[in-house]
Design an enzyme around this catalytic site. Structure first.
Site, PDB file in Angstrom:
ATOM      1  CG  ASP A 249      -0.309  -0.463   2.498  1.00  6.09           C
ATOM      2  OD1 ASP A 249       0.935  -0.481   2.573  1.00  6.09           O
ATOM      3  OD2 ASP A 249      -1.032  -0.808   3.432  1.00  6.09           O
TER       4      ASP A 249
ATOM      5  CG  ASN B  52      -8.803  -1.703  11.771  1.00  3.85           C
ATOM      6  OD1 ASN B  52      -7.852  -2.343  11.329  1.00  3.85           O
ATOM      7  ND2 ASN B  52      -9.281  -0.635  11.164  1.00  3.85           N
TER       8      ASN B  52
ATOM      9  CG  HIS C 176      -5.720  -2.440   8.657  1.00  3.54           C
ATOM     10  ND1 HIS C 176      -5.812  -1.103   8.993  1.00  3.54           N
ATOM     11  CD2 HIS C 176      -4.398  -2.745   8.818  1.00  3.54           C
ATOM     12  CE1 HIS C 176      -4.614  -0.649   9.317  1.00  3.54           C
ATOM     13  NE2 HIS C 176      -3.744  -1.621   9.224  1.00  3.54           N
TER      14      HIS C 176
ATOM     15  CD  GLU D 295      -8.712   0.760   7.554  1.00  4.65           C
ATOM     16  OE1 GLU D 295      -8.610  -0.182   8.345  1.00  4.65           O
ATOM     17  OE2 GLU D 295      -8.109   1.844   7.717  1.00  4.65           O
TER      18      GLU D 295
HETATM   19  C1  F6R Z   1       1.433  -1.350   5.951  1.00  3.80           C
HETATM   20  C2  F6R Z   1       0.323  -2.300   6.130  1.00  3.80           C
HETATM   21  C3  F6R Z   1      -0.476  -2.265   7.370  1.00  3.80           C
HETATM   22  C4  F6R Z   1       0.358  -2.596   8.603  1.00  3.80           C
HETATM   23  C5  F6R Z   1      -0.483  -2.595   9.872  1.00  3.80           C
HETATM   24  C6  F6R Z   1       0.344  -2.843  11.110  1.00  3.80           C
HETATM   25  O1  F6R Z   1       2.046  -1.532   4.711  1.00  3.80           O
HETATM   26  O2  F6R Z   1       0.073  -3.069   5.260  1.00  3.80           O
HETATM   27  O3  F6R Z   1      -1.544  -3.176   7.262  1.00  3.80           O
HETATM   28  O4  F6R Z   1       0.941  -3.851   8.437  1.00  3.80           O
HETATM   29  O5  F6R Z   1      -1.161  -1.373   9.977  1.00  3.80           O
HETATM   30  O6  F6R Z   1       1.212  -1.751  11.288  1.00  3.80           O
HETATM   31  P1  F6R Z   1       2.328  -1.759  12.434  1.00  3.80           P
HETATM   32  O7  F6R Z   1       3.326  -2.780  12.029  1.00  3.80           O
HETATM   33  O8  F6R Z   1       2.896  -0.367  12.411  1.00  3.80           O
HETATM   34  O9  F6R Z   1       1.635  -2.121  13.702  1.00  3.80           O
END
Ligand code: F6R
Length: 222
Positions: free
Chosen positions: A62, A123, A125, A130
């Site tokens: 992303d 959450n 995701h 989401e």
């Molecule tokens: C980022 C992504 C997100 C993160 C998730 C966890 O490229 O795909 O889904 O993996 O938000 O983020 P952290 O590792 O910062 O807790």
């Protein structure tokens, strides 16, 4: 199904081992990478191992809808933590782009994705899919949830600076990877990890789709 490791160091080196093995076995591998705090240790490990990345092709999950040169963009994150420190060719790494269909074509050209590394949001995701995202979704522009904006505000100077939209791979796209690794670091991720991996498979918990994948491994440390 959830492999619990002793420390963040072990989480990082275990997943780095999996990436290293993939690249050694198949130098022309196609990989999907995440950003965020969880994979930082893994990237550090990979940099220290001095692997040959010259035939590897990568796709990031992303990117915020923002200037890719912005210091807080995922382009900048990946360059700083991995790409500028290994011998990957700059035209071998990709971030989701418009038109999204040609991004998907690039991913599937010749063959699909060999290995996908994921983190999980508080959450549920994965990438920026989401809660409520379709299990069949493809790469597209999405609105970030309030929860995600709040969670990611720690990386920005103020919450108002967090982009409200992003471009993300879809759940359908991620599920087509041949092998998937989900990483989670910290006690605050344990509940959502259990819900996702052991609870109902529902679009309300995007990561629960992983229960339907034949080759997924989950690594957690607290
Ligand atoms: C980022 C992504 C997100 C993160 C998730 C966890 O490229 O795909 O889904 O993996 O938000 O983020 P952290 O590792 O910062 O807790």
């Amino acid at each position: 199904m959830i492999n619990t490791l002793k420390s963040y160091k072990e989480l990082s080196s275990t997943v780095a081992d999996i990436v290293e093995y993939q690249i050694q076995e198949q130098p022309l591998s196609k990989l999907i990478f995440p950003t965020g705090s969880t994979p930082l240790g893994m990237y550090k490990e990979l940099v220290s191992r001095e692997l040959d990345w010259s035939d590897v092709i990568t796709f990031n999950l992303d990117e915020y809808l923002m200037n890719p040169d912005h210091p807080y963009s995922y382009h900048s994150f990946m360059r700083k933590n991995l790409f500028d420190r290994i011998n990957i060719y700059p035209d071998h790494y990709h971030f989701p782009y418009r038109p999204t269909l040609s991004f998907e074509d690039t991913m599937y050209a010749n063959k699909g994705i060999d290995l996908c590394i994921l983190g999980i949001g508080s959450n549920g995701h994965i990438a920026f899919n989401e809660p409520g995202s379709s299990f069949k979704s493809k790469t597209r522009v999405v609105d970030l949830s309030e929860q995600t904006i709040q969670d990611n505000s720690k990386y920005f100077d103020s919450i108002d600076d967090v982009p409200k939209q992003a471009i993300t791979m879809g759940l359908g796209t991620i599920m087509e990877s041949k092998k998937i690794i989900l990483m989670a670091n910290g006690n605050h991720k344990l509940n959502i990890l259990n819900v996702a991996m052991n609870g109902e498979v529902t679009e309300d918990v995007p990561a629960s789709i992983l229960q339907k994948h034949k080759n997924v491994e989950v690594y957690y440390c607290d």
